[in-house]
Design an enzyme around this catalytic site. Structure first.
Site, PDB file in Angstrom:
ATOM      1  N   ASP A 295       4.950  -7.458   2.270  1.00 19.09           N
ATOM      2  CA  ASP A 295       4.721  -8.875   1.972  1.00 19.09           C
ATOM      3  C   ASP A 295       5.450  -9.159   0.666  1.00 19.09           C
ATOM      4  OD1 ASP A 295       3.819 -11.298   1.076  1.00 19.09           O
ATOM      5  OD2 ASP A 295       1.685 -10.768   1.057  1.00 19.09           O
TER       6      ASP A 295
ATOM      7  N   HIS B 131      -0.798 -17.249   1.556  1.00 23.08           N
ATOM      8  CA  HIS B 131      -0.293 -16.013   2.195  1.00 23.08           C
ATOM      9  C   HIS B 131      -0.275 -16.158   3.712  1.00 23.08           C
ATOM     10  CE1 HIS B 131      -4.548 -15.515   2.383  1.00 23.08           C
ATOM     11  NE2 HIS B 131      -4.604 -15.501   1.074  1.00 23.08           N
TER      12      HIS B 131
ATOM     13  N   GLN C 185       5.237  -9.344  -4.037  1.00 21.52           N
ATOM     14  CA  GLN C 185       3.928  -8.748  -4.367  1.00 21.52           C
ATOM     15  C   GLN C 185       3.758  -7.298  -3.904  1.00 21.52           C
ATOM     16  OE1 GLN C 185       0.553 -10.952  -2.641  1.00 21.52           O
ATOM     17  NE2 GLN C 185       0.349  -9.264  -1.215  1.00 21.52           N
TER      18      GLN C 185
ATOM     19  N   ASN D 152      12.764   7.465  -1.638  1.00 26.84           N
ATOM     20  CA  ASN D 152      12.184   6.684  -0.542  1.00 26.84           C
ATOM     21  C   ASN D 152      11.116   5.735  -1.096  1.00 26.84           C
ATOM     22  OD1 ASN D 152       9.415   7.949  -0.322  1.00 26.84           O
ATOM     23  ND2 ASN D 152      10.705   9.765  -0.106  1.00 26.84           N
TER      24      ASN D 152
ATOM     25  N   TYR E 146      -5.676  -3.500  -7.956  1.00 32.32           N
ATOM     26  CA  TYR E 146      -5.616  -4.243  -6.699  1.00 32.32           C
ATOM     27  C   TYR E 146      -4.186  -4.674  -6.383  1.00 32.32           C
ATOM     28  CZ  TYR E 146      -5.739  -8.057  -3.447  1.00 32.32           C
ATOM     29  OH  TYR E 146      -5.484  -8.869  -2.388  1.00 32.32           O
TER      30      TYR E 146
ATOM     31  N   LYS F 247      -4.225  -5.262   0.864  1.00 31.79           N
ATOM     32  CA  LYS F 247      -5.105  -4.503   1.750  1.00 31.79           C
ATOM     33  C   LYS F 247      -4.323  -3.469   2.559  1.00 31.79           C
ATOM     34  CE  LYS F 247      -9.301  -3.848   2.748  1.00 31.79           C
ATOM     35  NZ  LYS F 247     -10.193  -3.461   1.684  1.00 31.79           N
TER      36      LYS F 247
ATOM     37  N   ASP G  32      -1.823  -3.587   4.581  1.00 34.45           N
ATOM     38  CA  ASP G  32      -1.635  -4.026   5.968  1.00 34.45           C
ATOM     39  C   ASP G  32      -0.781  -3.016   6.737  1.00 34.45           C
ATOM     40  OD1 ASP G  32      -2.897  -6.269   4.898  1.00 34.45           O
ATOM     41  OD2 ASP G  32      -0.989  -7.233   4.468  1.00 34.45           O
TER      42      ASP G  32
ATOM     43  N   GLN H  88       3.660   5.849  27.958  1.00 37.60           N
ATOM     44  CA  GLN H  88       4.085   6.134  29.323  1.00 37.60           C
ATOM     45  C   GLN H  88       4.476   7.613  29.478  1.00 37.60           C
ATOM     46  OE1 GLN H  88       4.362   2.403  31.168  1.00 37.60           O
ATOM     47  NE2 GLN H  88       3.309   4.134  32.074  1.00 37.60           N
TER      48      GLN H  88
ATOM     49  N   TYR I 221     -11.409  -7.809  -5.534  1.00 41.68           N
ATOM     50  CA  TYR I 221     -11.419  -8.699  -6.693  1.00 41.68           C
ATOM     51  C   TYR I 221     -12.563  -8.265  -7.596  1.00 41.68           C
ATOM     52  CZ  TYR I 221      -8.001 -11.926  -4.758  1.00 41.68           C
ATOM     53  OH  TYR I 221      -6.858 -12.483  -4.280  1.00 41.68           O
TER      54      TYR I 221
END
Ligand code: MG
Ligand code: MG
Length: 395
Positions: free
Chosen positions: A11, A18, A95, A105, A241, A244, A246, A254, A361
Site C-alpha cells: 500500500d 485507504h 506507507q 530483497n 504500528y 495490518k 495485508d 489441480q 492504535y
C-alpha cells in the site's frame, strides 16, 4: 526450466482515504513491469490491486529473494507509485515502504512477499504437472492469519476437499510449514503433516495473530510446493504500528493439488478475522472481485482470487479468471455483510474490538494507563459501634 512466481504487494497511497490506488500509480507500475519483460528481467507479469494494495505478480527464472526482482523492479515500482501518490496528495503515500534502501530483497522492508519456485516442463513425459494452473489470493484489511482457516480446510479436511478422498496422488496429504510470527529476531517455523498432525496444526492455526501457514507441500511429491504466503508481521519487524500486514498467497491447484472449487469452498464461510477499521476490530472477510476499493462500513476485510494458467515458456498474464466475480459470491457477500452488521451492533464491546495486545492504535492504552493511576483502594467508612462503651463507674 525452474520458474519462480513472485507476488509482491504494498500500500503506497490511495484515493479519498485507504480505498484504492490511483490509475496513474497503477500505470507507472505497469510500465516498469512491461520494461522488465522487454529487457528479459522477467518472463511475464501483471499489476492488479485489492483495496489499497498494489499487487505485482511476476514469473521469472531468477529464484526467490532476487535483487533484480525485489529491489530493481518491485521496490522501484513502489517508489514511483509513491512519488505519484505524493504528487496527487493521496492518503498514506509510501506507507508500506518502511526501508527505502533495503539490501538484496524487500523482506522486512514493508511489502508483503509470496514466492514459490517449481520445475516447469509441460511436455516432460510422466510429469505430475502437465498443466500449471495457480491462484493468487490478495487480501486487504487483515493479517496473514486470515488465511489459516480456509487453507487448512482446503488442504487438510475432506469435508472441504473431496480430492483428499478421491485422488490417489493426494491420499498421503500435505505438509504444513507454520511460522511463529511473534518471533521477530529470526524465522521460527515448524513442519507438521496432515492428516497425522491435524490436531496439532489446528491448535496452532486457531491463533491467527501469532501463527500462520507459510507454505504447504505435497507429501507424495515433496519437491512440489502447493502454496506460499506472505506470513510476515510488519509491526513485529518495525516495532511500531505500520499496518495490518495485508497478506498475499500463491496457490497452485489441480492435478496433485486441490482443485480451485475445493479451495474456494472455505471462502464461503466469511470467517471472522482481525482487521477492519483501524486494523483494530473483529470482522468477517468478504470475497470480492479484483480491483475492489475498500469503501464499506468499518472496512470489511476483502479477499480477491485471480486464476492463471502458465504456458510452456512461463507466460501467464495474457488471460486471467476472476473467481470471486461469479454470481455465486453475491450470496456469500450478502451473508458476510450481515455477519459484519450483527457484530458491529456491539461497537467496542468484548470481541467486537481486538484485545489490547492486538490493537494497532495506542490511544485507548493511554486512556487506560492514565485511569490506572487514578484507581485507589476504597476507603472503608468507620462503622459507629453498636454498643457505646460503658461510662466509667462513679467512685
Ligand atoms: Mg492501507
Ligand atoms: Mg492494505
Amino acid at each position: 526450466m525452474k520458474i519462480t512466481l513472485s507476488c509482491i504487494k504494498a500500500d503506497v497511497g490511495s484515493i479519498g482515504g485507504h480505498t484504492c490506488p490511483s490509475k496513474e500509480m497503477l500505470n507507472a507500475c505497469e510500465s516498469i513491469v512491461a520494461d522488465a519483460i522487454s529487457r528479459g528481467v522477467i518472463i511475464d507479469g501483471i499489476v492488479t490491486y485489492t483495496g489499497d494494495d498494489i499487487n505485482l505478480i511476476l514469473s521469472h527464472e531468477r529464484g526467490p529473494d532476487n535483487e533484480e526482482i525485489h529491489i530493481n523492479l518491485a521496490l522501484k515500482a513502489f517508489h514511483e507509485a509513491t512519488r505519484i501518490a505524493q504528487q496527487q496528495g493521496l492518503y498514506g503515500a509510501g506507507q508500506d515502504i518502511l526501508d527505502d534502501a533495503p539490501s538484496g530483497n524487500v523482506r522486512g522492508a514493508g511489502p508483503a512477499v509470496a514466492e514459490l519456485t517449481f520445475e516447469h516442463d509441460l511436455d516432460k513425459e510422466g510429469t505430475e504437472r502437465a498443466a500449471e494452473s495457480f491462484l493468487i489470493f490478495a487480501a486487504d484489511k487483515c493479517g496473514p492469519g486470515a488465511y489459516n482457516l480456509p487453507f487448512y480446510l482446503s488442504f487438510a479436511d475432506p469435508m472441504y476437499c473431496s480430492g483428499l478422498l478421491l485422488v490417489p496422488k493426494m491420499h498421503q496429504g500435505f505438509r504444513f510449514t507454520i511460522i511463529d510470527m511473534d518471533e521477530s529476531q529470526h524465522d521460527s517455523v515448524i513442519e507438521l503433516d496432515a492428516p497425522e498432525d491435524l490436531y496439532k496444526i489446528a491448535a496452532l492455526l486457531r491463533d491467527n495473530e501469532r501463527f500462520a501457514i507459510e507454505s504447504i507441500t505435497s507429501r507424495n511429491y515433496p519437491e512440489q510446493i502447493a502454496l506460499n504466503l506472505s506470513a510476515q508481521r510488519l509491526h513485529n519487524i518495525a516495532g511500531t504500528y505500520t499496518g495490518k500486514d495485508d497478506p498475499i498467497a500463491i496457490v497452485r491447484n489441480q492435478g496433485i493439488f486441490p482443485a480451485p472449487e475445493e479451495i474456494m469452498q472455505a471462502w464461503t464461510i466469511g470467517h471472522f478475522v482481525a482487521g477492519g477499521a483501524r486494523g483494530s476490530h473483529t470482522m468477517p472477510i468478504m470475497p470480492v472481485p479484483i480491483g475492489t476499493p475498500v469503501t464499506g462500513p468499518y472496512c470489511i476485510p476483502l479477499v480477491s482470487a485471480l486464476g492463471f494458467s502458465m504456458s510452456q515458456n512461463g507466460t501467464f498474464a495474457h488471460n486471467k479468471v476472476d473467481f470471486f466475480a461469479n454470481p455465486a459470491w453475491d450470496y456469500v457477500r450478502q451473508k458476510v455483510q450481515k455477519k459484519a452488521l450483527l457484530l458491529r451492533q456491539q461497537g467496542w464491546s468484548g470481541p467486537a474490538m481486538l484485545p489490547y495486545s492486538e490493537l494497532e492504535y495506542g490511544g485507548i492504552k493511554d486512556i487506560i494507563n492514565d485511569l490506572q493511576l487514578k484507581f485507589h483502594p476504597r476507603k472503608q467508612p468507620q462503622a459507629a459501634p453498636y454498643f457505646s462503651a460503658p461510662a466509667p463507674a462513679k467512685q
